[in-house]
Design an enzyme around this catalytic site. Structure first.
Site, PDB file in Angstrom:
ATOM      1  N   HIS A 249      -3.476  -4.722  -2.940  1.00 10.86           N
ATOM      2  CA  HIS A 249      -2.809  -3.819  -2.006  1.00 10.86           C
ATOM      3  C   HIS A 249      -2.091  -4.679  -0.960  1.00 10.86           C
ATOM      4  CE1 HIS A 249      -5.315  -0.773  -3.774  1.00 10.86           C
ATOM      5  NE2 HIS A 249      -5.010   0.154  -2.879  1.00 10.86           N
TER       6      HIS A 249
ATOM      7  N   GLU B 126       1.197  -1.516   2.562  1.00 10.07           N
ATOM      8  CA  GLU B 126       0.940  -0.078   2.774  1.00 10.07           C
ATOM      9  C   GLU B 126       1.021   0.143   4.288  1.00 10.07           C
ATOM     10  OE1 GLU B 126      -3.094   1.167   1.938  1.00 10.07           O
ATOM     11  OE2 GLU B 126      -2.557   3.293   1.843  1.00 10.07           O
TER      12      GLU B 126
HETATM   13  N1  HPA Z   1      -5.598   1.550   0.642  1.00  5.26           N
HETATM   14  C1  HPA Z   1      -6.530   0.626   0.836  1.00  5.26           C
HETATM   15  N2  HPA Z   1      -7.764   0.759   0.381  1.00  5.26           N
HETATM   16  C2  HPA Z   1      -8.084   1.841  -0.312  1.00  5.26           C
HETATM   17  C3  HPA Z   1      -7.159   2.832  -0.537  1.00  5.26           C
HETATM   18  C4  HPA Z   1      -5.843   2.683  -0.038  1.00  5.26           C
HETATM   19  O1  HPA Z   1      -4.942   3.520  -0.195  1.00  5.26           O
HETATM   20  N3  HPA Z   1      -7.810   3.797  -1.238  1.00  5.26           N
HETATM   21  C5  HPA Z   1      -9.059   3.376  -1.440  1.00  5.26           C
HETATM   22  N4  HPA Z   1      -9.245   2.187  -0.863  1.00  5.26           N
HETATM   23 ZN    ZN Z   2      -5.053   2.276  -3.142  1.00  7.56          ZN
END
Ligand code: HPA
Ligand code: ZN
Length: 349
Positions: free
Chosen positions: A205, A208
């Site tokens: 990730h 975001e």
């Molecule tokens: N972002 C970061 N961590 C997470 C997410 C997300 O969207 N969903 C579950 N853990």
């Molecule tokens: Zn996620």
């Protein structure tokens, strides 16, 4: 050749629902519906902080990523036994099959469970059994990606990877999730290097809530093969150019982005700009039980909210889901041929 102009806009919702697709960004703990949380709490004789399913669902109003994560980790605390983890996976695959998902790469958060004293083998055994059943029951090709919680230390991540090694054959790759701000990818350089040496696929990730520099760090330091979310790349034209040149996939989650206030409304989502920039974006559900919908809900609602998205973009997003997946090349070609057939048929009606 697919004649996209021959597909009426009105045919899109049905086409999006029926077409084959891959889901690459789904946290399996985020698929735990309130009804299953209550059923598992009862089975395990655990008390919940909410009196009813309705009261729990009503608490799903989030102001940012952290406010969601607090409730998400509380929900996952009802998972104790191997059949609990199996039940969670099986419930997701029933939904995925209904949405014509043919390939799914599932994130799971072992530290959410091992920190509560659950054996990592129990977690992986239940989820792996659900994946095997998804194949026999629905023909869904499914695999597991172990995610490290970035709010914990790299040493904790290294220990988790070591604990998972006896189950190496059930793991496709590793990822990085949880609270992004203040926990940049480079914090996990060593554990990703170790995972790479083990032959695991790498994703993280980034972008975001975090800045474009986090996406750059995921690429340069972690050497990931896919970026989860990544929507904030648009703040750096040079990064967009780099991601496009690499055909680096971005697993975008529109309903999640609205619920966690990355964008105010679906109509403000930058998915059209990502596609216009030539990025390999695909649509995913992230945490469908918490964000108001599974993959088809994400696709259909996003297309309804954004008039710039038409049949050509629908095809591109679904095709990108296969191009971005870690499936074998023969399988990838077969699914893209199925996708093409669905769009050719829609153009002939
Ligand atoms: N972002 C970061 N961590 C997470 C997410 C997300 O969207 N969903 C579950 N853990
Ligand atoms: Zn996620």
């Amino acid at each position: 050749m697919i004649d996209f102009d021959a597909i009426p806009r009105a045919a899109l919702p049905d086409l999006l629902r029926r077409a084959p697709k891959a889901e690459l960004h789904i946290h399996i703990e985020g698929s735990l519906e309130p009804e299953l949380i209550f059923a598992l709490a009862e089975r395990n004789r655990l008390a919940l902080a909410y009196p009813s399913v309705q009261a729990l669902r009503a608490a799903y109003a989030f102001s940012d990523l952290q406010s969601f994560l607090d409730i998400y980790y509380a929900g996952a605390s009802v998972l104790i036994t191997e059949p609990d983890f199996y039940a969670m996976g099986a419930a997701y695959f029933a939904r995925a099959a209904a949405d014509h998902v043919v390939h799914a790469e599932l994130f799971f958060d072992p530290q959410t469970h091992t920190e509560r004293g659950i054996d990592i083998g129990v977690v992986i055994a239940g989820l792996a059994r659900a994946c095997a059943d998804a194949k026999t029951r629905y023909g869904i090709d499914a695999a597991l990606i172990l995610c490290f919680l970035r709010h914990l230390s790299e040493d904790a991540a290294l220990a988790t990877l070591a604990q998972a090694l006896p189950w190496r054959q059930h793991l496709l790759g590793v990822g990085l999730d949880s609270s992004e701000l203040g926990h940049p990818p480079q914090k996990f350089a060593r554990v990703f290097a170790r995972a790479r040496a083990l032959g695991l696929r790498l994703v993280a990730h980034a972008g975001e809530e975090g800045p474009p520099a986090y996406i750059e760090s995921a690429l340069d330091v972690l050497q990931v093969e896919r970026i989860d979310h990544g929507v904030r790349c648009l703040e750096s034209p040079a990064l967009v150019e780099r991601l496009a040149a690499l055909r680096m996939p971005l697993t975008v989650c529109p309903l999640s982005n609205v619920k966690l206030r990355v964008f105010d409304r679906l109509a403000d989502h930058k998915l059209p700009a990502l596609l216009d920039a030539g990025l390999c974006a695909c649509v995913n559900s992230d945490d469908p039980a918490y964000f108001g919908g599974y993959i088809n809900d994400n696709l259909v609602q996003t297309f309804a909210a954004l008039p710039q998205l038409g049949p050509a973009q629908a095809y591109r997003l679904l095709r990108n889901s296969f191009e971005a997946s870690f499936c074998g090349e023969g399988q990838r070609s077969a699914w893209i041929a199925e996708l093409d057939a669905a769009f050719v048929a829609a153009a002939q009606h």
